[in-house]
Design a protein around this motif. Sequence first.
Motif, PDB file in Angstrom:
ATOM      1  N   ARG A   1       0.838  -1.209   0.000  1.00  0.00           N
ATOM      2  CA  ARG A   1       0.000   0.000   0.000  1.00  0.00           C
ATOM      3  C   ARG A   1       0.868   1.252   0.000  1.00  0.00           C
ATOM      4  O   ARG A   1       0.586   2.212  -0.722  1.00  0.00           O
ATOM      5  CB  ARG A   1      -0.941  -0.007   1.198  1.00  0.00           C
ATOM      6  CG  ARG A   1      -2.084  -0.979   1.060  1.00  0.00           C
ATOM      7  CD  ARG A   1      -2.955  -0.991   2.281  1.00  0.00           C
ATOM      8  NE  ARG A   1      -4.127  -1.829   2.089  1.00  0.00           N
ATOM      9  CZ  ARG A   1      -4.965  -2.144   3.056  1.00  0.00           C
ATOM     10  NH1 ARG A   1      -4.766  -1.697   4.283  1.00  0.00           N
ATOM     11  NH2 ARG A   1      -6.005  -2.911   2.805  1.00  0.00           N
ATOM     12  N   GLN A   2       1.921   1.244   0.793  1.00  0.00           N
ATOM     13  CA  GLN A   2       2.821   2.399   0.842  1.00  0.00           C
ATOM     14  C   GLN A   2       3.554   2.586  -0.482  1.00  0.00           C
ATOM     15  O   GLN A   2       3.728   3.705  -0.954  1.00  0.00           O
ATOM     16  CB  GLN A   2       3.824   2.258   1.995  1.00  0.00           C
ATOM     17  CG  GLN A   2       3.191   2.313   3.370  1.00  0.00           C
ATOM     18  CD  GLN A   2       2.408   3.590   3.594  1.00  0.00           C
ATOM     19  OE1 GLN A   2       2.867   4.685   3.298  1.00  0.00           O
ATOM     20  NE2 GLN A   2       1.200   3.450   4.112  1.00  0.00           N
ATOM     21  N   LEU A   3       3.995   1.484  -1.077  1.00  0.00           N
ATOM     22  CA  LEU A   3       4.663   1.563  -2.375  1.00  0.00           C
ATOM     23  C   LEU A   3       3.738   2.131  -3.444  1.00  0.00           C
ATOM     24  O   LEU A   3       4.144   2.958  -4.266  1.00  0.00           O
ATOM     25  CB  LEU A   3       5.167   0.186  -2.807  1.00  0.00           C
ATOM     26  CG  LEU A   3       6.384  -0.349  -2.065  1.00  0.00           C
ATOM     27  CD1 LEU A   3       6.595  -1.817  -2.394  1.00  0.00           C
ATOM     28  CD2 LEU A   3       7.617   0.462  -2.399  1.00  0.00           C
ATOM     29  N   LEU A   4       2.488   1.681  -3.431  1.00  0.00           N
ATOM     30  CA  LEU A   4       1.530   2.157  -4.429  1.00  0.00           C
ATOM     31  C   LEU A   4       1.236   3.643  -4.253  1.00  0.00           C
ATOM     32  O   LEU A   4       1.134   4.374  -5.243  1.00  0.00           O
ATOM     33  CB  LEU A   4       0.241   1.337  -4.359  1.00  0.00           C
ATOM     34  CG  LEU A   4       0.348  -0.048  -4.973  1.00  0.00           C
ATOM     35  CD1 LEU A   4      -0.832  -0.919  -4.559  1.00  0.00           C
ATOM     36  CD2 LEU A   4       0.450   0.042  -6.486  1.00  0.00           C
ATOM     37  N   ILE A   5       1.130   4.079  -3.027  1.00  0.00           N
ATOM     38  CA  ILE A   5       0.908   5.509  -2.776  1.00  0.00           C
ATOM     39  C   ILE A   5       2.105   6.319  -3.259  1.00  0.00           C
ATOM     40  O   ILE A   5       1.960   7.324  -3.941  1.00  0.00           O
ATOM     41  CB  ILE A   5       0.650   5.766  -1.273  1.00  0.00           C
ATOM     42  CG1 ILE A   5      -0.718   5.207  -0.876  1.00  0.00           C
ATOM     43  CG2 ILE A   5       0.731   7.254  -0.950  1.00  0.00           C
ATOM     44  CD1 ILE A   5      -0.946   5.146   0.622  1.00  0.00           C
ATOM     45  N   GLY A   6       3.304   5.860  -2.923  1.00  0.00           N
ATOM     46  CA  GLY A   6       4.520   6.576  -3.301  1.00  0.00           C
ATOM     47  C   GLY A   6       4.793   6.567  -4.790  1.00  0.00           C
ATOM     48  O   GLY A   6       5.378   7.503  -5.332  1.00  0.00           O
ATOM     49  N   ASN A   7       4.373   5.507  -5.465  1.00  0.00           N
ATOM     50  CA  ASN A   7       4.660   5.382  -6.882  1.00  0.00           C
ATOM     51  C   ASN A   7       3.570   5.986  -7.762  1.00  0.00           C
ATOM     52  O   ASN A   7       3.746   6.105  -8.965  1.00  0.00           O
ATOM     53  CB  ASN A   7       4.866   3.906  -7.247  1.00  0.00           C
ATOM     54  CG  ASN A   7       5.685   3.733  -8.497  1.00  0.00           C
ATOM     55  OD1 ASN A   7       6.632   4.482  -8.740  1.00  0.00           O
ATOM     56  ND2 ASN A   7       5.329   2.754  -9.293  1.00  0.00           N
ATOM     57  N   ALA A   8       2.467   6.391  -7.165  1.00  0.00           N
ATOM     58  CA  ALA A   8       1.358   6.944  -7.946  1.00  0.00           C
ATOM     59  C   ALA A   8       1.802   8.176  -8.733  1.00  0.00           C
ATOM     60  O   ALA A   8       1.410   8.361  -9.881  1.00  0.00           O
ATOM     61  CB  ALA A   8       0.190   7.289  -7.035  1.00  0.00           C
ATOM     62  N   GLU A   9       2.643   8.972  -8.134  1.00  0.00           N
ATOM     63  CA  GLU A   9       3.127  10.168  -8.821  1.00  0.00           C
ATOM     64  C   GLU A   9       4.005   9.800 -10.019  1.00  0.00           C
ATOM     65  O   GLU A   9       3.948  10.454 -11.055  1.00  0.00           O
ATOM     66  CB  GLU A   9       3.913  11.047  -7.859  1.00  0.00           C
ATOM     67  CG  GLU A   9       3.055  11.653  -6.777  1.00  0.00           C
ATOM     68  CD  GLU A   9       3.866  12.427  -5.761  1.00  0.00           C
ATOM     69  OE1 GLU A   9       5.072  12.630  -5.990  1.00  0.00           O
ATOM     70  OE2 GLU A   9       3.289  12.822  -4.745  1.00  0.00           O
ATOM     71  N   SER A  10       4.800   8.764  -9.889  1.00  0.00           N
ATOM     72  CA  SER A  10       5.674   8.342 -10.988  1.00  0.00           C
ATOM     73  C   SER A  10       4.876   7.808 -12.167  1.00  0.00           C
ATOM     74  O   SER A  10       5.278   7.961 -13.314  1.00  0.00           O
ATOM     75  CB  SER A  10       6.638   7.251 -10.517  1.00  0.00           C
ATOM     76  OG  SER A  10       7.463   7.743  -9.506  1.00  0.00           O
TER      77      SER A  10
END
Length: 113
Positions: free
Chosen positions: A21-30
């Motif tokens: 979940r944290q990875l998906l939140i952080g990677n959403a911008e990329s």
Amino acid sequence: MDEALREALRAQLLERREALRQLLIGNAESAARVEIDNSCQSQLSRVEARQDREMARAVCARWERELARIEGALRRMENDEYGDCFVCGEPIPARRLQNDPSVTRCVECAATE
């Protein structure tokens, strides 16, 4: 499957779910579409930016699939349906579940897939 192993696997699933979940939140911008200023960038730069965006989307898709498998495993645990092979119905060996608690098939059935 004994209760201690079941709880250890549940904890492993919950930890990985939170990490994803944290990875998906952080990677959403990329993965978001970035507007490219054509006047300032070369064609090669635009192609590289597009490739980076597509790679980020592919990684997100892979994480989302893993998250779905984890959610399924947690649901099966709650419904006392966890740990048995979807194909043959036999118990999945503990070592296999410890390696990946979200698996749904024993080694033999996974090999024939």
